[in-house]
Design a protein around this motif. Structure first.
Motif: not given
Ligand code: NAD
Length: 320
Positions: A238-261
């Motif tokens: 279950r995923l949380f972040t400080d700011e979603i826009a940053q997490s998907v671009s420069i944060g840890e979630y950028q990779h799972a997003i890029a891989q479509g996971l």
């Protein structure tokens, strides 16, 4: 304008004040009373340095400003810490600059406070073991703030450069907690709360390492390309972040997003949990907080330290 110098910060700011400032600003972000501006972060092609600006406006506080600075990896050889930054605050009513505040110690305190807030709200019930991945400058601040947010019985740690593990052992001793260096499978199996704070560009903690109810504060990834966690682990948490826009671009979630996971919609804001609008853990086995580091955190702790400096009469006034 007021100047609060870097060497004054340690005598003014406390980890408790940093925690309160970060908890409040995350909640203000979730209520849409505070917003971050797009981050500028550039490789200079000089001294291998990364330099940039993080800014924002908190209408609740009200606080307006930016942090300028970045990461100079060779500073260690000069006896300086690798992160160098200064926070500038502006009067939101007039636009006049109101304060310049040394940002180095504040960055460590606000980053540690962010993971500590995540631990307060997301640690599994009865969490006893803290696992540390990373033993650089930030790691000691992270461990101290975690120990304030939750009562741990012991600390285990791993670092890609084992010669640095002494910092974790010393910090645990300072906190009166037993410390043991372990391998990553042991860390993932035994830790109830894990903090990762490295400069890694590839996954360190793998999905198969993590057993049982666990909260992970992933704090090291703050730039495109950096990575500490296996995307498969991110996909089942279950995923949380400080700011979603940053997490998907420069944060840890950028990779799972890029891989479509994972989809962006699967990511919640920690501030919404603080504000009571998101149930948080809610039965999840693994929770992750992706702490990307937002400008509003810097402004919140800088504004707090300016008030403390004013109260103690130690802020220096400069005409500009
Ligand atoms: P540091 O240079 O003092 O320590 C670096 C840490 O990363 C050490 O544990 C080291 O062993 C490890 N490391 C170095 N190169 C590595 C590699 N190639 N692969 C895996 N691990 C490696 O740095 P620090 O000040 O402790 O900062 C650690 C990380 O935290 C940095 O990546 C920094 O950018 C990040 N950081 C994030 C925030 C935030 O708000 N999220 C704030 C400050 C720092």
């Amino acid at each position: 304008m007021l100047v609060v110098a870097e060497n004054q910060i340690a005598g003014l700011m406390t980890p408790e004040a940093a925690f309160d400032a970060i908890e409040a600003v995350f909640a203000a972000m979730a209520r849409r009373k505070a917003r971050n501006f797009p981050v500028i972060r550039e490789a200079l092609g000089y001294q291998d340095a990364l330099y940039g600006f993080k800014g924002g406006f908190d209408a609740d506080a009200p606080t307006l400003g930016l942090k300028a600075g970045g990461y100079w990896p060779h500073n260690q050889d000069r006896g300086l810490i690798n992160h160098q930054s200064t926070v500038f605050l502006f009067d939101p009513d007039t636009g006049r600059v109101s304060a310049a505040v040394g940002g180095n110690l504040l960055t460590a305190l606000r980053t540690a406070a962010a993971s500590a807030v995540s631990i307060k709200y997301l640690a599994p019930a009865g969490a006893r073991v803290l696992g540390m991945i990373g033993a650089g400058h930030q790691s000691a601040f992270q461990m101290r703030a975690a120990a304030r947010a939750h009562s741990f019985e012991r600390v285990i740690g791993w670092n890609p450069h084992p010669e640095m593990l002494r910092r974790l052992a010393d910090t645990a001793a300072e906190l009166g907690l037993p410390f043991q260096a372990v391998d990553l499978p042991t860390l993932g199996a035994e830790a109830d709360v894990i903090i990762s704070i490295t400069s890694s560009f590839g996954p360190l903690l793998l999905d198969e390492h993590v057993k049982g109810p666990t909260h992970i504060a992933a704090m090291g990834t703050d730039t495109r390309g950096k990575q500490e966690l296996d995307p498969a682990l991110v996909a089942r948490a279950r995923l949380f972040t400080d700011e979603i826009a940053q997490s998907v671009s420069i944060g840890e979630y950028q990779h799972a997003i890029a891989q479509g996971l994972i989809a962006e919609e699967a990511i919640g804001e920690l501030g919404a949990v603080v504000a009571g609008a998101d149930p948080g853990r809610n039965g999840a086995e693994v929770t992750i907080f992706d702490g990307t580091g937002v400008g509003l955190q810097d402004l919140a702790v800088a504004a707090a330290v300016v008030e403390l400096a004013k109260a103690k009469g130690v802020a220096q006034e400069v005409e500009i």
